[in-house]
Write a protein that holds these residues in place. Structure first.
Motif, PDB file in Angstrom:
ATOM      1  N   ALA A   1       0.014   5.479   0.269  1.00  0.00           N
ATOM      2  CA  ALA A   1      -0.974   6.558   0.295  1.00  0.00           C
ATOM      3  C   ALA A   1      -0.641   7.680  -0.672  1.00  0.00           C
ATOM      4  CB  ALA A   1      -1.095   7.112   1.712  1.00  0.00           C
TER       5      ALA A   1
ATOM      6  N   ARG B   1      -7.575  12.303  -1.618  1.00  0.00           N
ATOM      7  CA  ARG B   1      -7.159  11.950  -0.252  1.00  0.00           C
ATOM      8  C   ARG B   1      -8.236  12.344   0.751  1.00  0.00           C
ATOM      9  NH1 ARG B   1      -1.904  13.387  -2.151  1.00  0.00           N
ATOM     10  NH2 ARG B   1      -2.157  15.545  -1.460  1.00  0.00           N
TER      11      ARG B   1
ATOM     12  N   GLN C   1      -6.630   4.948  -4.047  1.00  0.00           N
ATOM     13  CA  GLN C   1      -6.214   5.848  -2.973  1.00  0.00           C
ATOM     14  C   GLN C   1      -6.135   5.056  -1.669  1.00  0.00           C
ATOM     15  OE1 GLN C   1      -5.308   9.338  -3.126  1.00  0.00           O
ATOM     16  NE2 GLN C   1      -4.473   8.549  -1.212  1.00  0.00           N
ATOM     17  N   ASP C   2      -4.919   4.860  -1.157  1.00  0.00           N
ATOM     18  CA  ASP C   2      -4.719   4.168   0.112  1.00  0.00           C
ATOM     19  C   ASP C   2      -4.713   5.155   1.269  1.00  0.00           C
ATOM     20  OD1 ASP C   2      -4.535   1.638  -0.989  1.00  0.00           O
ATOM     21  OD2 ASP C   2      -2.375   1.774  -1.324  1.00  0.00           O
ATOM     22  N   SER C   3      -5.151   4.678   2.426  1.00  0.00           N
ATOM     23  CA  SER C   3      -5.093   5.526   3.620  1.00  0.00           C
ATOM     24  C   SER C   3      -3.658   5.585   4.124  1.00  0.00           C
ATOM     25  CB  SER C   3      -6.009   4.969   4.710  1.00  0.00           C
ATOM     26  OG  SER C   3      -5.601   3.651   5.061  1.00  0.00           O
ATOM     27  N   PRO C   4      -3.262   6.685   4.779  1.00  0.00           N
ATOM     28  CA  PRO C   4      -1.889   6.783   5.301  1.00  0.00           C
ATOM     29  C   PRO C   4      -1.641   5.756   6.393  1.00  0.00           C
ATOM     30  CG  PRO C   4      -3.238   8.642   6.017  1.00  0.00           C
ATOM     31  CD  PRO C   4      -4.045   7.900   5.017  1.00  0.00           C
TER      32      PRO C   4
ATOM     33  N   THR D   1       0.852  -1.190   0.000  1.00  0.00           N
ATOM     34  CA  THR D   1       0.000   0.000   0.000  1.00  0.00           C
ATOM     35  C   THR D   1       0.883   1.233   0.000  1.00  0.00           C
ATOM     36  OG1 THR D   1      -0.114   0.047   2.422  1.00  0.00           O
ATOM     37  CG2 THR D   1      -1.861  -1.154   1.268  1.00  0.00           C
TER      38      THR D   1
ATOM     39  N   ARG E   1      -8.308   0.988   1.667  1.00  0.00           N
ATOM     40  CA  ARG E   1      -8.083   1.322   0.266  1.00  0.00           C
ATOM     41  C   ARG E   1      -9.426   1.688  -0.370  1.00  0.00           C
ATOM     42  NH1 ARG E   1      -4.533  -2.579  -3.164  1.00  0.00           N
ATOM     43  NH2 ARG E   1      -2.929  -1.218  -2.268  1.00  0.00           N
TER      44      ARG E   1
END
Length: 690
Positions: free
Chosen positions: A257, A316, A280-283, A255, A326
């Protein structure tokens, strides 16, 4: 893995394969897939009763498994004496009819036209890696000799470009039919699995060479063939499948972000883009519920250019709001039909797990998210081509506010709306109520017209508000004409607003592209007259010409022109428009208290600083208005001799000037049931001194 060659050329070496099989022993190395993966396409092209030559069989179990299901006429050849001995010993008792022979595939002892099929799993790849491919060409020539008319060469390959190009061009020159299958990959967790997909090349021999190449591409073993006209098209399709496979493996194993990976899914039959998917992945530190692993967000049609969906920062923010590990953001393409949300979900569902994050269970259901469960609405009105800007389209869309809008989009940059205007019913006012939204969707284009009093672009509103610096609307300015030079027409919304609502104004627009002018007149309600004229030509040349002619000054000069060079960090205006020499020429064309108004779109902070420094050296007073949610900022520049060096002193007086301008814009009464929708006071509230 140490058993793989150190260099590609080693694949072609008989010595390498001898060492490989000695070290590997009797453990079968299923090169590019086993029987279970290949059986569907093999049974499609090779009949049980066919006499089959298996080229470069190695110690693969493929021939054994084919023999067990009924293929009793297999001749297996390999260049390695070791592997031939091993395979004969292994099958002597259980499969007495399965033979293995040490034969060079480029010089076989078999009679011409004696086989109905030739099966190759990885041998072409090995031979073609020799520097000039001569070994592979010799092998393909020999295969063509031993195959009968109607016979097929079935090759399992990774389809590296040099390899597949060599084989396809060879058989096209012979007049054979060529078809290429991309096999669907299974999700594999072992590190040694190939990132590249496996292809099966099927070449069919005809009695008479075909007059035109027959080239086809199929997705999966049963996919409908897509006919291609040139070898280059086939190679391009292969590269797309390989890139997708690499992307898919990357998504399944990690992953990121900050990556913003995206891919375009095309219609299987037409090849036209249908969906664009952005991952778009999360941080890493985000607090995401354990069950919120993965979701798909469907962007409403017509909203894909909105900041929330088109910008990295916006996506984001959307992902943070959805709060999944995700989020895949799916945008629909213009010129495509979509039935309803359920149909879109059904279409995307088979591909969803390809994009899932690491650790996602295969059987976990993936939620589809949207705005109110609505697909949105889009109607394409016109398409055309400009020699300067390329292909464009004009379309009506329904915004998330329920209103209808008309857009001009250049297809070279579909994420950018070139021009936008709000639409109203021709026999109603511009004020739509919520209860009328469904009715608005169904309204025909012929019953809609552009609302000239509504400026869709925030920077256009700010540019109009900048006229307050001229004192428009004060008792002293009553009946005093206002002259404006505007470089950049677009859909004509800004100059038409000025013409319709600013008292005593005359506007000259300079537009480089004649096609844009015709589009503005036909679709965006742009109506030139004696107070609103258009000069076709280069804006810089027009400014130079006006300076040389002399005798004509403007109260306001506006630059609203985009930069066609996307490699620069400034998309508006082109760099030449803010060179010091041009800025000085612009100032020389202004009346003593005139104002230069510039729409600046600059993502490069160093370049923006340089532009502001140049502008400030020419104009004593420079005020800036940032546009909410956009990169745009509008610069209001005054070179008046009476201005003080401290530009901040004029800010308090602008509040009353804004009120005066607002009153002047509204004093003319509605223009054909139109009235200006603008709040000048609010627009000038947040001005900054540069």
């Amino acid at each position: 893995m140490s058993l793989l060659p150190r260099a590609a050329e080693e694949f072609s070496s008989a010595e390498y394969w001898e060492r490989f099989f000695r070290k590997r022993g009797e453990k079968a190395f299923e090169w590019y897939g086993d029987y279970n993966k290949l059986c569907g396409v093999l049974h499609k092209y090779i009949k049980i009763q066919d006499k089959v030559l298996v080229v470069g069989c190695g110690n693969s179990e493929l021939s054994e498994q084919m023999y067990d299901v009924g293929y009793k006429h297999l001749t297996n050849i390999d260049i390695s004496e070791t592997v031939v001995t091993q395979m004969n010993q292994r099958n002597a008792e259980r499969r007495p009819g399965l033979t293995f022979q040490q034969v060079d595939a480029t010089r076989t002892p078999y009679e011409a036209a004696s086989y109905q099929a030739a099966l190759d799993k990885g041998t072409l790849d090995a031979m073609a890696s020799e520097e000039d491919g001569a070994l592979a060409r010799n092998m393909l020539t020999e295969v063509g000799r031993v195959l009968s008319v109607g016979g097929r060469y079935v090759c399992v390959t990774l389809a590296q470009e040099s390899v597949i190009k060599l084989a396809v061009e060879h058989f096209v020159e012979l007049g054979w039919a060529v078809r290429l299958h991309t096999l669907q990959e299974e999700h594999r967790k072992d590190e040694d699995s190939f990132a590249l997909p496996v292809f099966v090349l099927v070449c069919t021999k005809f009695r008479q060479p075909m007059p035109a190449p027959i080239l086809e591409m199929c997705l999966g073993e049963d996919g409908s063939p897509t006919r291609l006209t040139q070898v280059a098209e086939l190679l391009s399709a292969v590269r797309e499948q390989q890139a997708y496979s690499v992307l898919r493996k990357r998504l399944r194993t990690s992953t990121d972000a900050s990556s913003n990976l995206s891919l375009t899914l095309c219609h299987a039959k037409t090849g036209l883009p249908r969906y664009t998917l952005t991952v778009q992945d999360s941080p890493p530190g985000a607090k995401v519920p354990r069950s919120n692993l993965f979701a798909i967000f469907i962007v409403p049609q017509g909203s894909e250019t909105a900041w929330l969906y088109s910008s990295s920062e916006g996506r984001r923010q959307l992902a943070a709001s959805a709060n999944f590990r995700r989020l895949v953001i799916a945008a629909m393409h213009r010129n495509q039909e979509y039935t309803d949300m359920q149909a879109v979900q059904s279409e995307l569902s088979p591909m969803v797990m390809d994009l899932a994050p690491p650790g996602m269970p295969d059987n976990q259901q993936v939620p589809f998210l949207s705005v109110g469960g609505d697909l949105g609405w889009r109607e394409e009105l016109s398409r055309g081509t400009s020699q300067l800007s390329g292909e464009y389209c004009v379309e009506n869309v329904r915004g998330e506010d329920g209103e209808l809008y008309r857009r001009l989009v250049f297809l070279s940059n579909t994420a950018l709306v070139q021009s936008e205007s709000r639409l109203v019913s021709s026999n109603t006012t511009s004020n739509h109520k919520k209860k009328n939204r469904k009715k608005a969707k169904a309204a025909s284009s012929s019953s809609l017209s552009v609302d000239s009093g509504f400026l869709c672009c925030g920077h256009h509103e700010a540019m109009v508000a900048g006229l307050a610096m001229l004192g428009v609307g004060t008792p002293q300015s009553k009946d005093v004409p206002v002259s404006v030079l505007l470089v950049g027409l677009g859909g004509g919304g800004l100059p038409q607003f000025l013409r319709d609502f600013v008292p005593g104004v005359t506007v000259e627009v300079v537009e480089l592209d004649p096609v844009v002018l015709e589009v503005a007149k036909e679709w965006f309600g742009f109506r030139p007259d004696k107070r609103l004229t258009v000069t076709l030509g280069d804006g810089l040349e027009r400014i130079r010409a006006l300076g040389e002619e002399g005798g004509r000054l403007f109260d306001a000069i506006m630059f609203d022109v985009d930069n066609k060079d996307s490699t620069l960090g400034m998309s508006c205006p082109p760099a030449a428009f803010v060179e010091t020499s041009i800025l000085n020429k612009v100032r020389s064309l202004l009346t003593p208290n005139g104002v230069f108004i510039l729409n600046l779109v600059c993502r490069d902070s160093a370049l923006r600083k340089s532009v502001l420094e140049r502008v400030s050296r020419v104009y004593p007073t420079v005020l800036s208005r940032k546009i909410d949610g956009e990169v745009n900022e509008v610069l209001l520049c005054s070179g008046g001799e009476n201005e003080t060096a401290d530009a901040a002193r004029i800010l308090p007086s602008l509040h009353q000037a804004a009120k005066n301008l607002q009153g002047a814009l509204c004093s003319r009464g509605p223009e054909g049931n139109r009235s200006p929708h603008i709040d000048v006071v609010e627009l000038l509230r947040d001005l900054k001194v540069t």
